[in-house]
Design an enzyme around this catalytic site. Structure first.
Site, PDB file in Angstrom:
ATOM      1  N   HIS A 118       0.858  -1.195   0.000  1.00 18.55           N
ATOM      2  CA  HIS A 118       0.000   0.000   0.000  1.00 18.55           C
ATOM      3  C   HIS A 118       0.886   1.235   0.000  1.00 18.55           C
ATOM      4  O   HIS A 118       2.105   1.129   0.063  1.00 18.55           O
ATOM      5  CB  HIS A 118      -0.996  -0.021   1.165  1.00 18.55           C
ATOM      6  CG  HIS A 118      -0.382   0.019   2.536  1.00 18.55           C
ATOM      7  ND1 HIS A 118       0.370  -1.014   3.043  1.00 18.55           N
ATOM      8  CD2 HIS A 118      -0.406   0.976   3.513  1.00 18.55           C
ATOM      9  CE1 HIS A 118       0.768  -0.699   4.274  1.00 18.55           C
ATOM     10  NE2 HIS A 118       0.316   0.504   4.568  1.00 18.55           N
ATOM     11  N   HIS A 169       1.477   3.839   2.042  1.00 16.32           N
ATOM     12  CA  HIS A 169       2.058   4.539   3.197  1.00 16.32           C
ATOM     13  C   HIS A 169       3.586   4.570   3.149  1.00 16.32           C
ATOM     14  O   HIS A 169       4.231   3.597   2.747  1.00 16.32           O
ATOM     15  CB  HIS A 169       1.592   3.886   4.502  1.00 16.32           C
ATOM     16  CG  HIS A 169       0.148   4.173   4.808  1.00 16.32           C
ATOM     17  ND1 HIS A 169      -0.599   3.384   5.647  1.00 16.32           N
ATOM     18  CD2 HIS A 169      -0.675   5.166   4.376  1.00 16.32           C
ATOM     19  CE1 HIS A 169      -1.844   3.891   5.721  1.00 16.32           C
ATOM     20  NE2 HIS A 169      -1.915   4.962   4.949  1.00 16.32           N
ATOM     21  N   ASP A 204       5.915   4.331   5.326  1.00 18.58           N
ATOM     22  CA  ASP A 204       6.728   3.336   6.043  1.00 18.58           C
ATOM     23  C   ASP A 204       6.804   2.014   5.276  1.00 18.58           C
ATOM     24  O   ASP A 204       7.486   1.081   5.714  1.00 18.58           O
ATOM     25  CB  ASP A 204       6.216   3.125   7.482  1.00 18.58           C
ATOM     26  CG  ASP A 204       4.785   2.642   7.551  1.00 18.58           C
ATOM     27  OD1 ASP A 204       3.927   3.166   6.815  1.00 18.58           O
ATOM     28  OD2 ASP A 204       4.507   1.723   8.360  1.00 18.58           O
ATOM     29  N   HIS A 205       6.142   1.949   4.119  1.00 24.24           N
ATOM     30  CA  HIS A 205       6.198   0.756   3.268  1.00 24.24           C
ATOM     31  C   HIS A 205       6.789   1.054   1.883  1.00 24.24           C
ATOM     32  O   HIS A 205       6.986   0.137   1.095  1.00 24.24           O
ATOM     33  CB  HIS A 205       4.792   0.145   3.106  1.00 24.24           C
ATOM     34  CG  HIS A 205       4.193  -0.249   4.421  1.00 24.24           C
ATOM     35  ND1 HIS A 205       4.107  -1.556   4.844  1.00 24.24           N
ATOM     36  CD2 HIS A 205       3.702   0.505   5.440  1.00 24.24           C
ATOM     37  CE1 HIS A 205       3.558  -1.582   6.055  1.00 24.24           C
ATOM     38  NE2 HIS A 205       3.314  -0.351   6.439  1.00 24.24           N
ATOM     39  N   HIS A 247      -7.499  -0.842   5.343  1.00 21.28           N
ATOM     40  CA  HIS A 247      -6.432   0.023   5.877  1.00 21.28           C
ATOM     41  C   HIS A 247      -6.222   1.190   4.914  1.00 21.28           C
ATOM     42  O   HIS A 247      -6.201   2.348   5.311  1.00 21.28           O
ATOM     43  CB  HIS A 247      -5.166  -0.809   6.043  1.00 21.28           C
ATOM     44  CG  HIS A 247      -3.990  -0.042   6.575  1.00 21.28           C
ATOM     45  ND1 HIS A 247      -3.954   0.485   7.846  1.00 21.28           N
ATOM     46  CD2 HIS A 247      -2.797   0.284   6.003  1.00 21.28           C
ATOM     47  CE1 HIS A 247      -2.796   1.103   8.022  1.00 21.28           C
ATOM     48  NE2 HIS A 247      -2.075   0.996   6.924  1.00 21.28           N
ATOM     49  N   ASP A 302      -0.337  -4.017   6.003  1.00 14.67           N
ATOM     50  CA  ASP A 302      -1.037  -3.576   7.212  1.00 14.67           C
ATOM     51  C   ASP A 302      -2.510  -3.990   7.190  1.00 14.67           C
ATOM     52  O   ASP A 302      -3.342  -3.381   7.853  1.00 14.67           O
ATOM     53  CB  ASP A 302      -0.932  -2.048   7.368  1.00 14.67           C
ATOM     54  CG  ASP A 302       0.475  -1.594   7.692  1.00 14.67           C
ATOM     55  OD1 ASP A 302       1.366  -2.461   7.873  1.00 14.67           O
ATOM     56  OD2 ASP A 302       0.698  -0.375   7.763  1.00 14.67           O
ATOM     57  N   HIS A 305       4.293  -5.161  10.264  1.00 13.93           N
ATOM     58  CA  HIS A 305       4.824  -4.597  11.514  1.00 13.93           C
ATOM     59  C   HIS A 305       4.987  -5.662  12.588  1.00 13.93           C
ATOM     60  O   HIS A 305       4.254  -6.651  12.619  1.00 13.93           O
ATOM     61  CB  HIS A 305       3.869  -3.532  12.080  1.00 13.93           C
ATOM     62  CG  HIS A 305       3.827  -2.266  11.283  1.00 13.93           C
ATOM     63  ND1 HIS A 305       4.599  -1.174  11.587  1.00 13.93           N
ATOM     64  CD2 HIS A 305       3.096  -1.917  10.199  1.00 13.93           C
ATOM     65  CE1 HIS A 305       4.349  -0.197  10.723  1.00 13.93           C
ATOM     66  NE2 HIS A 305       3.431  -0.621   9.866  1.00 13.93           N
TER      67      HIS A 305
HETATM   68 FE    FE Z   1       2.548   0.527   8.217  1.00 10.45          FE
HETATM   69 ZN    ZN Z   2       0.024   1.433   6.576  1.00 14.28          ZN
END
Ligand code: FE
Ligand code: ZN
Length: 239
Positions: free
Chosen positions: A54, A56, A58-59, A112, A131, A169
């Site tokens: 996805h 975001h 952090d990915h 998400h 996520d 995560h």
């Molecule tokens: Fe995340």
């Molecule tokens: Zn995420």
């Protein structure tokens, strides 16, 4: 069969290095390029593909550096392509992609985010869930409804029980404590808690876990109705 290496990145994210049976490489969700480069160098590899579950940061934040360094092709959820830097190709629900000789199937799992994808390798019985599904939990509903997430988790639950889940995560112990508030008398939960604490104490990741174990212990997969799922998700937000 694919081989998977877990790469801890950022505070509590996991990126995953995948090697196909014929040596094609991919990394799932590089939230940071540095640790991925280190892992590749340690194994003497270069990078062919980047897979984002996805949009975001952090990915995806490592996409650009890895693409520049290795010329890797960035595969992203089609519905989120315009929000993912450096993406080259959008993938859609049900689409098959060959990672070398290994077949990968894309499963769209909104909730998400609006267009999140899980990546499934049927022969290796391996699923990368980002996520959407966490070990012992599920992601927050930033862009989707409870009904969408419930449906997405149902799609995952329909896969074979011995599917190995690799999520985005390391939240397992915290989420496990939440699950215990919902099902304090579930003996599998107490058993799993002891097991996961031991792994963390030894500095090991809790990933992967089998779908069977998730079905026995993850209350978000155990919710029998949408109403029950919605209530768990609401309680989790305040936990
Ligand atoms: Fe995340
Ligand atoms: Zn995420």
């Amino acid at each position: 069969m694919i081989a998977v290496t877990v790469i801890p990145v950022l505070k509590d994210n996991y990126a995953y290095l995948i090697r196909s049976s014929d040596g094609v490489t991919a990394v799932v969700d590089p939230g940071d390029a540095g640790p991925v480069i280190k892992a590749l160098e340690r194994e003497g590899l270069t990078l062919d593909y980047i897979l984002n579950t996805h949009h975001h940061g952090d990915h995806t934040a490592g996409n650009k550096d890895l693409k520049t360094r290795y010329g890797a092709i960035v595969l992203a959820p089609g519905a989120e392509r315009d929000r993912i830097a450096s993406s080259d190709q959008g993938l859609k629900d049900g689409e098959l992609f060959m990672l070398g000789k290994d077949e990968m199937r894309c499963i769209e799992t909104p909730g998400h985010t609006a267009g999140a994808l899980c990546y499934y390798f049927p022969e290796s019985k391996t699923l990368f869930t980002g996520d959407t599904l966490f070990l012992m939990g599920c992601g927050r509903l930033f862009e989707g409804t409870p009904a969408q997430m419930y449906d997405s988790l149902s799609k995952i639950a329909a896969l074979p029980d011995d599917t190995l889940i690799y999520c985005g995560h390391e939240y397992t112990l915290d989420l496990l404590d939440f699950c215990l508030t919902v099902e304090p008398d579930n003996p599998k939960l107490a058993e799993r808690k002891a097991h996961e604490i031991k792994k963390r104490k030894q500095g090991e990741p809790t990933v992967p876990a089998s779908l069977a174990l998730e079905k026995q212990t993850n209350v978000f997969l155990r919710a029998k109705t949408l109403e029950q799922f919605t209530e768990y998700r609401r309680l989790m937000n305040d936990f």
